[in-house]
Design a protein around this motif. Sequence first.
Motif, PDB file in Angstrom:
ATOM      1  N   GLY A 199     -16.254  79.564  24.377  1.00 22.65           N
ATOM      2  CA  GLY A 199     -16.633  80.667  25.243  1.00 22.65           C
ATOM      3  C   GLY A 199     -18.050  81.070  24.905  1.00 22.65           C
ATOM      4  N   ALA A 200     -18.921  81.221  25.914  1.00 25.57           N
ATOM      5  CA  ALA A 200     -20.335  81.373  25.601  1.00 25.57           C
ATOM      6  C   ALA A 200     -21.061  82.292  26.570  1.00 25.57           C
ATOM      7  CB  ALA A 200     -21.021  80.009  25.587  1.00 25.57           C
ATOM      8  N   ALA A 201     -22.214  82.775  26.083  1.00 25.62           N
ATOM      9  CA  ALA A 201     -23.190  83.483  26.906  1.00 25.62           C
ATOM     10  C   ALA A 201     -24.568  82.968  26.483  1.00 25.62           C
ATOM     11  CB  ALA A 201     -23.079  84.993  26.737  1.00 25.62           C
ATOM     12  N   PHE A 202     -24.800  81.675  26.653  1.00 29.79           N
ATOM     13  CA  PHE A 202     -26.049  81.043  26.223  1.00 29.79           C
ATOM     14  C   PHE A 202     -27.228  81.625  26.999  1.00 29.79           C
ATOM     15  CE2 PHE A 202     -26.759  76.933  23.802  1.00 29.79           C
ATOM     16  CZ  PHE A 202     -25.708  77.105  22.927  1.00 29.79           C
ATOM     17  N   THR A 203     -28.323  81.885  26.287  1.00 33.00           N
ATOM     18  CA  THR A 203     -29.538  82.307  26.972  1.00 33.00           C
ATOM     19  C   THR A 203     -30.017  81.179  27.883  1.00 33.00           C
ATOM     20  OG1 THR A 203     -31.066  81.469  25.291  1.00 33.00           O
ATOM     21  CG2 THR A 203     -30.193  83.702  24.973  1.00 33.00           C
ATOM     22  N   TYR A 204     -30.799  81.541  28.900  1.00 38.14           N
ATOM     23  CA  TYR A 204     -31.274  80.533  29.841  1.00 38.14           C
ATOM     24  C   TYR A 204     -32.136  79.467  29.157  1.00 38.14           C
ATOM     25  CZ  TYR A 204     -32.743  78.490  34.257  1.00 38.14           C
ATOM     26  OH  TYR A 204     -32.957  77.617  35.298  1.00 38.14           O
ATOM     27  N   PRO A 205     -33.143  79.838  28.339  1.00 30.92           N
ATOM     28  CA  PRO A 205     -33.992  78.791  27.742  1.00 30.92           C
ATOM     29  C   PRO A 205     -33.257  77.892  26.753  1.00 30.92           C
ATOM     30  CG  PRO A 205     -34.635  80.958  26.924  1.00 30.92           C
ATOM     31  CD  PRO A 205     -33.693  81.184  28.061  1.00 30.92           C
ATOM     32  N   THR A 206     -32.382  78.462  25.916  1.00 31.95           N
ATOM     33  CA  THR A 206     -31.658  77.613  24.965  1.00 31.95           C
ATOM     34  C   THR A 206     -30.607  76.778  25.685  1.00 31.95           C
ATOM     35  OG1 THR A 206     -30.076  79.384  24.451  1.00 31.95           O
ATOM     36  CG2 THR A 206     -32.037  79.200  23.038  1.00 31.95           C
TER      37      THR A 206
END
Length: 289
Positions: A199-206
């Motif tokens: 489950g994630a909320a990865f930043t856009y650039p990473t």
Amino acid sequence: MTPAMTSPMNSDRTASVDCAAIQMVSSPDVADNLARAGQQIALAAAAGAELVVLPEYFCLMGHKDRDKLVLAEQAGDGPIQAALAAWAVQHGIWLVGGTLPLRIAGDPDHVSNTCLTYAPDGSLAARYDKIHLFRYDDGERRYDEAATLCAGTQPVAFELRSRAGDTFRVGLSTCYDLRFPELYRALMSPLPCDLFVVGAAFTYPTGQAHWEVLLRARAIENQCHVLASAQGGRHANGRRTWGHSLAIDPWGVVQAVRPEGEGVVMGRVDLARQGDVRRQLPALTHRVM
């Protein structure tokens, strides 16, 4: 060679189970987030999913990090936990509840970022507290989860029993954990997993740079299915998350993906396929360290 590394060669297992990753674009409005999660869970269950996974912070993407301290619930009590248990019962599914903040006794300034899994009868099947805490600064965006979170310490897996009576071992992980392959190796012992969920909320650039390649690597090196549920889009707090929720097979093949926006990504844990991969290329039995 330890027994844990010989057990992945059980190629006679032929069961399968359908699963789903929910992609969300959560907001600071908890009630709206819960309503949207409930709608997507219903769609996934109607499509045949027996396991449904929500993204990190499905219940809240606040305006500031400390918003989660106000929302935090006591373990075993609170409306978010009650909603997760109720959805599991309503749809007769295994529900991996993304993450929600849980209070830490004696520490009002920190919470745990906790993933709770509920069985189809509404009972709590597993609790995993995110181990690796994200810190990032590119001069424009700054994040430091340790300012409000306390890290967990233990890998966690649970046994899913399907409606057909078959058993699947599922390993839990959250977002930044994905960068640490040793966690997933730990989840393969003493018994190997059939599925890793993220489950994630990865930043856009990473996310743009690393998300898919890391997920596929975890699948390939462990010859294990991966199901990743993400936040994906522009949030009311101004943040943009990468999305691209994915289902990946043990050879690293992407079964399904949703680039951005709210929706359901369906996948299947196929033990016959997994057995073929582990038998044809028995890399798990070739480990020497």
